[in-house]
Design a protein around this motif. Structure first.
Motif, mmCIF file in Angstrom:
data_model
loop_
_atom_site.group_PDB
_atom_site.id
_atom_site.type_symbol
_atom_site.label_atom_id
_atom_site.label_comp_id
_atom_site.label_asym_id
_atom_site.label_seq_id
_atom_site.Cartn_x
_atom_site.Cartn_y
_atom_site.Cartn_z
ATOM 1 N N ASP B 62 1.145 -0.969 -0.160
ATOM 2 C CA ASP B 62 -0.355 0.360 0.001
ATOM 3 C C ASP B 62 1.004 1.382 0.432
ATOM 4 O OD1 ASP B 62 -2.379 -1.282 0.119
ATOM 5 O OD2 ASP B 62 -2.695 -2.026 2.128
ATOM 6 N N ASP B 65 2.594 2.128 -3.281
ATOM 7 C CA ASP B 65 1.473 2.600 -4.857
ATOM 8 C C ASP B 65 1.043 3.727 -4.531
ATOM 9 O OD1 ASP B 65 1.233 -0.472 -5.969
ATOM 10 O OD2 ASP B 65 -0.616 -1.026 -4.758
ATOM 11 N N TRP B 66 0.499 3.989 -2.948
ATOM 12 C CA TRP B 66 -0.033 5.598 -2.639
ATOM 13 C C TRP B 66 1.304 6.280 -2.735
ATOM 14 C CZ3 TRP B 66 1.771 8.145 2.514
ATOM 15 C CH2 TRP B 66 0.550 9.091 3.111
ATOM 16 N N GLY B 69 1.995 6.881 -6.368
ATOM 17 C CA GLY B 69 0.186 8.132 -6.628
ATOM 18 C C GLY B 69 0.654 9.117 -6.030
ATOM 19 N N LEU B 70 1.609 9.740 -5.310
ATOM 20 C CA LEU B 70 2.198 10.864 -4.828
ATOM 21 C C LEU B 70 2.847 11.680 -5.808
ATOM 22 C CD1 LEU B 70 1.312 10.581 -0.323
ATOM 23 C CD2 LEU B 70 -0.709 11.557 -2.393
ATOM 24 N N ALA C 71 -5.819 9.949 1.571
ATOM 25 C CA ALA C 71 -6.072 8.156 1.642
ATOM 26 C C ALA C 71 -6.825 8.407 2.260
ATOM 27 C CB ALA C 71 -4.590 7.671 2.593
ATOM 28 N N ARG C 78 -9.247 -0.907 -1.556
ATOM 29 C CA ARG C 78 -8.149 -0.493 -2.287
ATOM 30 C C ARG C 78 -7.350 -0.675 -1.261
ATOM 31 N NH1 ARG C 78 -9.416 5.868 -3.330
ATOM 32 N NH2 ARG C 78 -6.773 5.903 -3.391
ATOM 33 N N TYR C 79 -7.058 -1.264 -0.192
ATOM 34 C CA TYR C 79 -5.533 -0.775 0.531
ATOM 35 C C TYR C 79 -5.379 -2.668 1.109
ATOM 36 C CZ TYR C 79 -6.661 3.552 1.494
ATOM 37 O OH TYR C 79 -6.303 4.770 1.425
ATOM 38 N N ASP C 89 -5.964 2.610 5.678
ATOM 39 C CA ASP C 89 -6.159 4.581 5.396
ATOM 40 C C ASP C 89 -5.246 5.207 6.541
ATOM 41 O OD1 ASP C 89 -8.197 4.142 7.313
ATOM 42 O OD2 ASP C 89 -8.693 5.942 7.234
ATOM 43 N N LEU C 92 -1.562 4.955 6.707
ATOM 44 C CA LEU C 92 -1.208 6.314 5.506
ATOM 45 C C LEU C 92 -1.919 7.732 6.233
ATOM 46 C CD1 LEU C 92 -2.731 4.794 2.154
ATOM 47 C CD2 LEU C 92 -0.185 4.470 3.633
#
Lengths: 138, 138, 138
Positions: B62, B65-66, B69-70, C71, C78-79, C89, C92
């Motif tokens: 996660d 991926d996150w 994306g950022l 997030a 999604r995670y 979330d 993050l």
């Protein structure tokens, strides 16, 4: 145990600015006489950051664009904080960049990797601002 | 006051990697003999992070991926920093994850909640990298 | 060198909450008797943050909206972390806000700029949580 405290003052002309303060922090360390310990350097303002990264102007442009994408300045109405103020975005940008750094002091020097430099990042400037340096050790 | 310093070296095979360094940091603490104090652990590279979170592979996917994306790696041309380099994204990803952690030392141990683990996160690897551990206390 | 350790416990009723813990941290400092040094305050949970910013409710709403944009909580699918859990979330969001703050102690006080306040930010609450305060100095 010794301790040392000093404020670094900077004049911020623009709303957003990055300033390399490494040599000023080194001066504090020298003045302190501390050889082994920890050094804290933090923004005393909540719309500003102290962070460590590369002293490269392209990267600083990238930071500016990237932060503006993550937390745009305008429209001011997008932030509830902006009732009497217009700096909602600055609080968020500072959060991404961080308030403070803690640096090891070894042999009287900032114990850094080859490219580490300390920056003050201001996101709601146009006035004098200050940075705190606190060192403890021996 | 006692102080202790050690570098942890790690071989990073991929561009991006997360490595659990908790036991290596604990070894440093034991070697230091310090029972009460503060421990700083920081990346010595400006495209890398030291952070505390859960040792769970799903979460690490996660994060990957996150962060992508950022601050996407490509196209390299999206970052002004990428004149001679291709690691503009790595500087931004490291900024999100943080440079350093400061951990309380109590009774000779890392004073952690039940799930806290220390990770080195590298975003421009494929070579040897190093991490600084500095401990002060008694 | 003196050292002091205390846990602050808080009851978190909602999934996400920001709590001003400045006065509780000041109480710790007073109890410690330490006049010059460094104070570490960190979340002991990996879905939570300790951070410094403004005590202004509009800003806290902005943080909530902004973090939810960066997030999102849902869809839980999604995670990858959300196999047995639903708090991907939260890990993050905590990363953006940071795990810890280090504050200078000067003259027995938190050495703060005029608007600095310490908050605990929880992103997976609905239970009791705890915060660590560790102070070293003299």
């Amino acid at each position: 145990m010794k301790s040392f405290r000093k404020e670094i003052w900077v004049d911020i002309e623009k709303r957003r600015e990055f300033i390399n303060i490494t040599s000023k922090v080194q001066d504090c360390l020298e003045e302190s006489g501390i050889k082994e310990g920890l050094l804290l350097c933090n923004a005393m303002h909540i719309t500003a950051s102290v962070f460590i990264n590369d002293d490269e102007s392209g990267l600083h442009h990238d930071f500016e664009d990237w932060l503006e994408g993550l937390a745009p300045e305008k429209p001011y109405s997008r932030y509830r904080h902006n009732g009497y103020e217009d700096n909602g975005d600055a609080h968020l940008k500072r959060t991404v960049m961080g308030r403070e750094v803690v640096v090891a002091v070894t042999d009287g020097k900032l114990d850094f990797g080859p490219w580490e430099q300390i920056f003050y990042g201001e996101f709601d400037g146009k006035r004098r601002k200050r940075i705190l340096v606190k060192i403890i050790g021996e």
